[in-house]
Design a protein around this motif. Sequence first.
Motif, mmCIF file in Angstrom:
data_model
loop_
_atom_site.group_PDB
_atom_site.id
_atom_site.type_symbol
_atom_site.label_atom_id
_atom_site.label_comp_id
_atom_site.label_asym_id
_atom_site.label_seq_id
_atom_site.Cartn_x
_atom_site.Cartn_y
_atom_site.Cartn_z
ATOM 1 N N LYS A 20 -8.641 12.111 -9.859
ATOM 2 C CA LYS A 20 -9.712 10.896 -9.703
ATOM 3 C C LYS A 20 -9.416 10.219 -8.141
ATOM 4 O O LYS A 20 -8.162 9.981 -7.889
ATOM 5 C CB LYS A 20 -9.314 9.910 -10.644
ATOM 6 C CG LYS A 20 -7.891 8.972 -10.520
ATOM 7 C CD LYS A 20 -7.855 7.967 -11.502
ATOM 8 C CE LYS A 20 -6.696 7.063 -11.463
ATOM 9 N NZ LYS A 20 -6.699 5.981 -12.221
ATOM 10 N N PRO A 21 -10.539 10.102 -7.518
ATOM 11 C CA PRO A 21 -10.352 9.406 -6.253
ATOM 12 C C PRO A 21 -9.808 7.726 -6.514
ATOM 13 O O PRO A 21 -10.548 7.311 -7.325
ATOM 14 C CB PRO A 21 -11.859 9.629 -5.727
ATOM 15 C CG PRO A 21 -12.532 10.235 -6.778
ATOM 16 C CD PRO A 21 -11.765 10.326 -8.083
ATOM 17 N N VAL A 22 -9.152 7.558 -5.785
ATOM 18 C CA VAL A 22 -8.477 6.250 -5.691
ATOM 19 C C VAL A 22 -8.917 5.425 -4.529
ATOM 20 O O VAL A 22 -8.651 5.885 -3.198
ATOM 21 C CB VAL A 22 -7.040 6.164 -5.900
ATOM 22 C CG1 VAL A 22 -6.747 4.730 -5.655
ATOM 23 C CG2 VAL A 22 -6.568 6.911 -7.265
ATOM 24 N N TYR A 23 -9.790 4.401 -4.505
ATOM 25 C CA TYR A 23 -10.429 3.710 -3.319
ATOM 26 C C TYR A 23 -9.478 2.364 -3.048
ATOM 27 O O TYR A 23 -9.396 1.529 -3.974
ATOM 28 C CB TYR A 23 -11.766 3.215 -3.893
ATOM 29 C CG TYR A 23 -12.901 4.187 -3.693
ATOM 30 C CD1 TYR A 23 -13.142 5.121 -4.751
ATOM 31 C CD2 TYR A 23 -13.781 4.190 -2.483
ATOM 32 C CE1 TYR A 23 -14.029 6.045 -4.499
ATOM 33 C CE2 TYR A 23 -14.806 5.258 -2.580
ATOM 34 C CZ TYR A 23 -14.677 6.093 -3.748
ATOM 35 O OH TYR A 23 -15.720 7.112 -3.530
ATOM 36 N N THR A 24 -8.738 2.536 -2.151
ATOM 37 C CA THR A 24 -7.830 1.418 -1.815
ATOM 38 C C THR A 24 -8.376 0.013 -1.227
ATOM 39 O O THR A 24 -9.750 0.272 -0.759
ATOM 40 C CB THR A 24 -6.706 1.937 -0.749
ATOM 41 O OG1 THR A 24 -7.380 1.939 0.572
ATOM 42 C CG2 THR A 24 -5.818 2.955 -1.310
ATOM 43 N N LYS A 25 -7.858 -0.917 -1.109
ATOM 44 C CA LYS A 25 -8.620 -2.273 -0.565
ATOM 45 C C LYS A 25 -8.997 -2.075 0.999
ATOM 46 O O LYS A 25 -9.629 -2.664 1.266
ATOM 47 C CB LYS A 25 -7.520 -3.229 -0.524
ATOM 48 C CG LYS A 25 -7.226 -3.723 -2.038
ATOM 49 C CD LYS A 25 -8.153 -5.054 -2.496
ATOM 50 C CE LYS A 25 -8.317 -5.280 -4.105
ATOM 51 N NZ LYS A 25 -6.829 -5.653 -4.644
ATOM 52 N N LYS A 26 -8.721 -0.797 1.720
ATOM 53 C CA LYS A 26 -8.617 -0.525 2.939
ATOM 54 C C LYS A 26 -10.295 -0.040 3.007
ATOM 55 O O LYS A 26 -10.828 -0.136 4.021
ATOM 56 C CB LYS A 26 -7.800 0.254 3.616
ATOM 57 C CG LYS A 26 -6.776 -0.263 4.201
ATOM 58 C CD LYS A 26 -5.755 0.834 4.718
ATOM 59 C CE LYS A 26 -4.317 0.352 5.281
ATOM 60 N NZ LYS A 26 -3.625 1.471 5.628
ATOM 61 N N TRP A 72 -2.009 -1.824 -10.698
ATOM 62 C CA TRP A 72 -0.904 -1.344 -9.704
ATOM 63 C C TRP A 72 -1.593 -0.420 -8.719
ATOM 64 O O TRP A 72 -0.850 -0.299 -7.932
ATOM 65 C CB TRP A 72 -0.015 -0.673 -10.520
ATOM 66 C CG TRP A 72 -0.119 0.371 -11.369
ATOM 67 C CD1 TRP A 72 -0.433 1.877 -10.848
ATOM 68 C CD2 TRP A 72 -0.584 0.392 -12.778
ATOM 69 N NE1 TRP A 72 -0.662 2.679 -11.938
ATOM 70 C CE2 TRP A 72 -0.818 1.910 -12.873
ATOM 71 C CE3 TRP A 72 -0.602 -0.302 -13.709
ATOM 72 C CZ2 TRP A 72 -1.223 2.217 -14.252
ATOM 73 C CZ3 TRP A 72 -0.769 0.010 -15.059
ATOM 74 C CH2 TRP A 72 -1.322 1.427 -15.322
ATOM 75 N N GLU A 73 -2.784 0.109 -8.725
ATOM 76 C CA GLU A 73 -3.335 0.891 -7.860
ATOM 77 C C GLU A 73 -3.852 0.190 -6.689
ATOM 78 O O GLU A 73 -4.417 0.917 -5.377
ATOM 79 C CB GLU A 73 -4.688 1.883 -8.536
ATOM 80 C CG GLU A 73 -3.856 2.892 -9.244
ATOM 81 C CD GLU A 73 -5.262 3.662 -10.080
ATOM 82 O OE1 GLU A 73 -4.790 4.737 -10.542
ATOM 83 O OE2 GLU A 73 -6.096 3.229 -10.054
#
Lengths: 205, 138
Positions: free
Chosen positions: B61-67, B124-125
Amino acid sequence: MPAEPYDNYAGTTFNTKSGKIEFYAAGMVPLGAAFADYQKTYIHDEETLQKYPLHFYPGRHKYFMQSQFTNVPELRKLATATQTGVALNPVTAAEKGLEDGDLVEVFNDRGVVKVPCHFSNFIQPGMAHLWYAYGVQDYDLSGPATILGANQNIDEAIDPVAATWGPFWRGVKNASGMPEALGMSSGEIANETIWDVLCDIRRAE
Amino acid sequence: MTKRTILIDAERCTGCWTCAMVCHVANHLEEDEYRLHVETIGSGGLDEPAGEFPNLSMSWKPVYTKKCTLCADRIADGLEPYCVRNCPSEALLHGDLVEEGSKISKRYKELQAKGRREVKPFPWEDSRPEVIYMVKGE
């Protein structure tokens, strides 16, 4: 830039019953082979099999295209994070008395590859897996992985007669404009995918 | 006010990292800087499956950070975000989920009809809240 991504296979039909690529081939169900499955190594040399019981497999890496992009640092980091050295099933490794991270030698009559070993359930028991595409400069302690395999498609590997007449016959075919791929399927020589890649593994001194 | 969403069909993701790489390259990020990364759902390591051979399972799964900026500049120009535009298996979709008849809302309904379940990113991601995963099973 086009709005829709280019689809190389748009409108393509394949020469199968369904017209699609058949990962599951319904016609093969009576043979019990609807899915492509692991097949034993195509090597009839029982003597060598006793000597080198493991099947060496240089797997193609999904982050690379053969050896292309192996100079991209980001992709190298990803690729080496998945596996450095030789991957073994824990079952195979236990038989050999190895522990995760041991420095090992993968060897056969052609040479030795000295790398750390890495346990992974990804790999079938009885196999030793190294990533293909890394160049000789990535093997500090030995030769590269490619030295262990020999293509069984070469004339010498097939029989002495083919070794004599093979190049001549190919010359005639090339001169007549017959495609090389057609010669491979005509039964004259073995399929290109057949490689002699038996090996064994031991802890490095 | 439109509601922008990144819809991720988890069944189509092959874990190729193209989304993360194109973002990294196109935005001229530092060597180890990623605005999104691809997580392997397996036994922990990258591309490491869970279970014992031959009963293995692995997905990504691609995780999109807040950046992640959801490529605001490209959206303003009427283009898709880099990750969506370059996903080779079309696992990613971007658009307005509320708008009737949009590509993304059609796909959302299609996946729902297939019995896919909507999953939000885990807290938590530290992920972008606009992301929706469509997954199989319970």
